[in-house]
Design an enzyme around this catalytic site. Structure first.
Site: not given
Ligand SMILES: Cc1cc2nc3c(=O)[nH]c(=O)nc-3n(C[C@H](O)[C@H](O)[C@H](O)COP(=O)(O)OP(=O)(O)OC[C@H]3O[C@@H](n4cnc5c(N)ncnc54)[C@H](O)[C@@H]3O)c2cc1C
Ligand code: FES
Lengths: 647, 250
Positions: A256, A272
């Site tokens: 990740h 994000r």
């Protein structure tokens, strides 16, 4: 000795959702868990759950066809496309059912809403006719906003809702109870030997159907993981120990992009998705140039590689713990961060003393998700051993292939829970041989002997925990975001050495009862075997696909490697045997994913030719017969009309 | 966060292994060199790995979301994973949470307590109609969804229960976590139960009227749940429940 129709090993979302289905069909169900169900790792999932409801403005036109396309592309064509189809088609139903179970999903607010998209603040009118329906946020690798969420506590809210149904149905849960071996006769699984984590006592549970729902095995990466400390792969190890059931695609390990540095705690992709971006030491948004189309929202493997490249090129931020990059959330503002991303605000504050609307957040890629696991057919039945099933992150059902899209895992747990739960109910209803008490007694004796032998070994030398730390270093440094043949070879040799070492190690503590050291000693050899299966699978796979990136073979090679690795471990062997099967029937032809590098070696045969051999090749590898013929759920070509379909 | 000179930490830890007939409840002392950003999660694991392999304690997520690691830190219930040693004096006393059955050392059985509580308050949605897989989801105002989420954030760590004078002396008390759960379902329009249906569970001495109002629960809650508001809401509901009963006797 306990007897039940269905034994579910694991009380995370996948295990519990599956248990509900079997119990609702009238079967007796017993769930085991290392910890109280609500403490399972599912509760830590933050960002969201993918389901093509198409509710908000940026989700307009979304449907299961687009979700299917995104999932297969995201997988870098490693997925079983029929399973991806079953998944995408069922996700909307499963998510709405969660609303019915009480999940407080974030809802569409009609009228003007402010969002951050590609670094710009924009105002979007949410349609009045969608007011109050389930809202979506943007996640990586998807053409539409599709992730349904409950603030940044999606896993928590979902697990609590599902567990409350388990309580309501009166399903028995034995918490602090660990399955340490499967009971089987070489053809059929009959339950498990269990060890009580309060008293240390052993017992057996006999069942007509046994389900491995034990989650991922990120802890083979030591401390370099976002996973909970209980994600030690005990379920995958149980299957491997049978010598019959293979694990699929163990080399497919997801990293990740945004692990909080150095704590390793995850900062959700939802950050994000909601407009946060990444910066290097110079304060540049390096992804704008590298991925003009998707920027921070390319898929995880792609973003992680760009980040590591940035660090390797010396553009990381120096710190006492090594270089990292920054996640910038400042522009999202206090209100957004204390409501829709509340858990992220708390993590930043509690673990680093950072106020995310004022300060930058230090991040670095970390191990996150296990795409590999117990290989099962589309009904969730393990290869080779009837009566054994697997669901959730522990399984390789294989809709994620070589890269899972964010939000697709929570959705998988509940979709597979429903689908596999039904096939279990069916399996039990059809009967077959009942539990065999004699088998249980011998399996119990074998485990007792294993513990006695462990206790008799002399203590001294290194501790289990030192071996664990070394395993973690090997995995992160040589089987991380980038891999290369030479390094994997040394990793294999070192892991084999560690496996031999633990087989002679004694315990320092003889405390009666639980004895945490003994508990760990029982798990560590299994973890080393999973690590070895990962390393050997990665060494053999001479290509790059999704999260498996070989710097010495940077291209995806569909001519040679459009196949799934299967790893079996014969009792007493030093290493697993590897074999291969086709990834499954192809509907969407292999092509460019729409982000990341575009080069790949083409499939030399037509789809029809590839597809012809699939069923028999998989059957030869132990794939059990499915309820419906293979391909029955595929809806060939339905994706053609879908938005963003390849021309 | 700045770190002053590395300290030597002294841990005084409660020890008892109920599975060992020779074990007596006692305090044991350990020493450990402090490191930057050291949390009690890091410290306790170091102690177990390097000094005493039999030490029992619980952690799962190590990020303050799973609720496993509640314990008494210097006499106050807290999540050990998010307690940084830098926030504490150099002598740290650790005890298991009271009000729960002891598993061993710092580990307590919160799981059975919370399952029992959920059964008692019927902490699930009692839906108005069976699930229809073909229907769109029922609509809900986002404000309301957020308000429900605010109650839902409880992680069942047990800190509030351990801090509650009533819960410690009267096991039948629904306790702060239980009352919060009742409020969460009461305010959810998907649930068909009326205030009166909850009456027995919350509008008595075992419910919100048993609360002495000391509010230690809210002070110690690691998720900062607004428990004071929850009790006010329940008292208001109890009152309207009583009034509506008088108005419409059944
Ligand atoms: C920090 C984090 C954030 C995430 N966020 C997202 C997200 O936003 N969206 C998304 O889709 N996915 C997300 N994921 C991934 C997702 O949360 C997991 O893949 C998923 O929850 C796994 O569910 P599960 O039911 O398979 O396993 P788990 O929830 O891990 O449950 C495993 C269960 O098995 C039990 N168990 C294990 N071994 C044994 C044994 N031997 N005997 C008995 N019981 C055993 C455990 O006690 C536990 O109950 C995230 C993951 C992490 C780590
Ligand atoms: S370990 Fe999960 S809350 Fe502390």
């Amino acid at each position: 000795m306990k007897i039940t129709d269905v034994l579910v090993i694991g009380a995370g979302l996948a295990g519990e959702r599956c248990a509900i289905e079997a119990a609702a069909a009238g079967h007796s169900v017993l769930i085991l868990s290392l910890v109280p169900p609500r403490r399972s790792h599912s509760c830590a999932a933050q960002g969201g759950m993918q389901a093509a409801l198409g509710n908000c403005a940026k989700a307009e036109g979304d449907n299961p066809d687009v979700h299917f396309l995104d999932t297969v592309r995201g997988s870098d064509w490693g997925a079983d496309q029929e399973v991806a189809r079953i998944f995408a088609d069922n996700a909307p139903i499963a998510v709405r059912e969660l609303a019915h179970f009480g999940v407080p999903w974030t809802r569409v607010r009609p009228g003007k809403n402010r969002y951050h998209i590609k670094g710009e603040q924009v105002e979007i009118d949410e349609p009045a006719d969608k007011a109050g329906l389930i809202m979506h946020r943007d996640f990586g690798g998807t053409a539409k906003w599709r992730a349904c969420y409950a603030a940044a506590g999606t896993g928590h809210a979902t697990l609590y809702a599902v567990d409350s149904q388990v309580v309501r149905l009166g399903i028995d849960v034995l918490d602090r109870m660990e399955a340490i071996a499967l009971i089987h006769d070489g053809e059929r699984c009959h339950g498990a030997v269990v060890r009580c984590l309060r008293t240390g006592r052993l017992d057996t549970v006999l069942a007509r159907a046994t389900v491995i729902a034990t989650g991922g095995y990120g802890r083979i990466y030591g401390g370099y993981t976002s996973n909970a400390v209980i994600n030690e792969g005990t379920g995958a190890a149980l299957a491997l120990d049978t010598g019959i059931v293979p694990l699929g695609n163990m080399e497919a390990v997801q990293f990740h992009p945004t692990g909080l540095w150095p704590a390793g705690i995850l900062v959700t992709e939802g950050c994000r998705g909601d407009g946060g971006y990444l910066l290097n030491a110079a304060g540049d948004r390096f992804l704008v140039e590298l991925e003009p189309e998707k920027q921070e929202l390319a898929s995880r493997d792609v973003v992680s590689r760009h980040m590591m490249n940035e660090i390797l090129a010396g553009r990381g931020v120096d710190s006492a713990n090594g270089p990292h990059l920054w996640l910038d959330l400042r522009h999202l503002g206090e209100e957004h961060l204390t409501t829709r991303l509340r858990e992220i605000y708390e993590i930043c504050r509690d673990f680093l003393g950072i106020t995310p609307w004022q300060e930058l957040v230090p991040v670095r890629p970390t191990q996150h998700y296990s795409m590999g696991g117990v290989r099962v057919n589309k009904d969730g039945q393990a290869y080779g051993l009837s009566g054994l099933f697997a669901v959730g992150e522990a399984a390789c059902w294989d809709m994620h292939g070589f890269n899972r899209l964010g939000g697709n895992s929570l959705a998988e747990t509940i979709v597979a829970g429903r689908v596999v739960g039904m096939s279990i109910a069916d399996f039990v209803a059809r009967g077959g041989p009942g539990p065999e008490a004699a088998l249980a007694a011998s399996a119990l004796a074998a485990q007792q002997a294993r513990i006695t032998a462990l206790a008799a070994r002399p203590a001294g030398g290194r501790t289990l925990y030192q071996v664990r730390d070394e395993m973690g270093e090997i995995m992160m440094n040589r089987l991380g975001v980038f891999r290369t043949g030479d390094e994997i070879e040394t990793a294999v040799a070192d892991l084999q050495h560690l496996l031999r070492e633990v087989s002679t190690m004694g315990l320092r503590s003889s405390s009666p009862g639980l004895n945490p050291e003994l508990t760990y000693a029982l798990r560590l050899p299994g973890m080393l075997k999973l690590a070895l299966a990962t390393a050997l699978g990665a060494l053999a796979r001479k290509e790059s696909r999704g999260a498996h990136y070989r710097t010495d073979y940077p291209q995806r090679d569909d001519a040679e490697w459009l196949k799934r690795t299967l790893a079996r471990w014969q009792p007493g062997a030093e290493a697993p045997d590897l074999s291969y099967e086709p990834v499954g029937l192809l509907d969407l032809p292999p092509g460019h994913r729409g982000y990341g590098a575009s080069g790949h070696v083409d499939l030399p045969v037509t789809l029809e030719e590839y597809n012809q051999g699939v069923a028999s090749a998989q059957a030869a590898q132990g794939c059990l017969e499915t309820k419906e013929p293979i391909g029955a759920r595929l809806r060939p070509g339905a994706w053609r009309g879908a938005f963003s379909a390849p021309s | 966060m700045t770190m002053s000179k590395a300290r030597k930490l002294k841990f005084e830890i409660f020890r008892y292994n109920p599975e060992d007939p020779a074990s007596k409840p006692r305090m044991e002392t350990f020493e450990l060199q402090e490191t930057p950003f050291m949390s009690l999660f890091i410290a306790l694991n170091k102690l177990r790995e390097e000094q005493d392999p039999s030490l029992q304690f619980d952690f799962v997520c190590r990020s303050a979301v799973c609720g496993s690691c509640g314990m008494m830190v210097n006499g106050r219930p807290a999540l050990a994973c998010k307690t940084l040693t830098a926030q504490l004096e150099s002598t740290i006393r650790l005890h298991p949470l009271p009000a729960f059955r002891l598993v061993g050392d710092l580990s307590v059985d919160t799981g059975s307590w919370f399952r029992g509580m959920t059964e008692r308050v019927q902490g699930w949605i009692d839906e108005k109609a069976p699930f229809d897989p073909n229907a769109q989801e029922e609509r809900m105002d986002d404000e309301l969804a957020q308000a429900i989420y605010e109650r839902e954030r409880c992680i069942e760590c047990g800190c509030c229960v351990a801090s509650c004078a009533v819960a410690n002396t009267r096991p039948a008390f629904v306790a702060p976590a239980g009352l919060n759960r009742v409020a969460r379902f009461m305010m959810d329009p998907r649930d068909r139960r009326k205030t009166g249906d909850w009456f027995e569970v919350f509008a008595s001495d075992e419910g919100v009227f048993g609360c002495l109002g000391l509010m230690a629960c809210q002070d110690v809650c690691p998720k900062e749940l607004p428990l004071r508001e929850v009790y006010a809401y329940l008292r208001r509901k109890a009152l309207t429940g009583v009034l509506s009963r008088k108005a419409k006797p059944v």
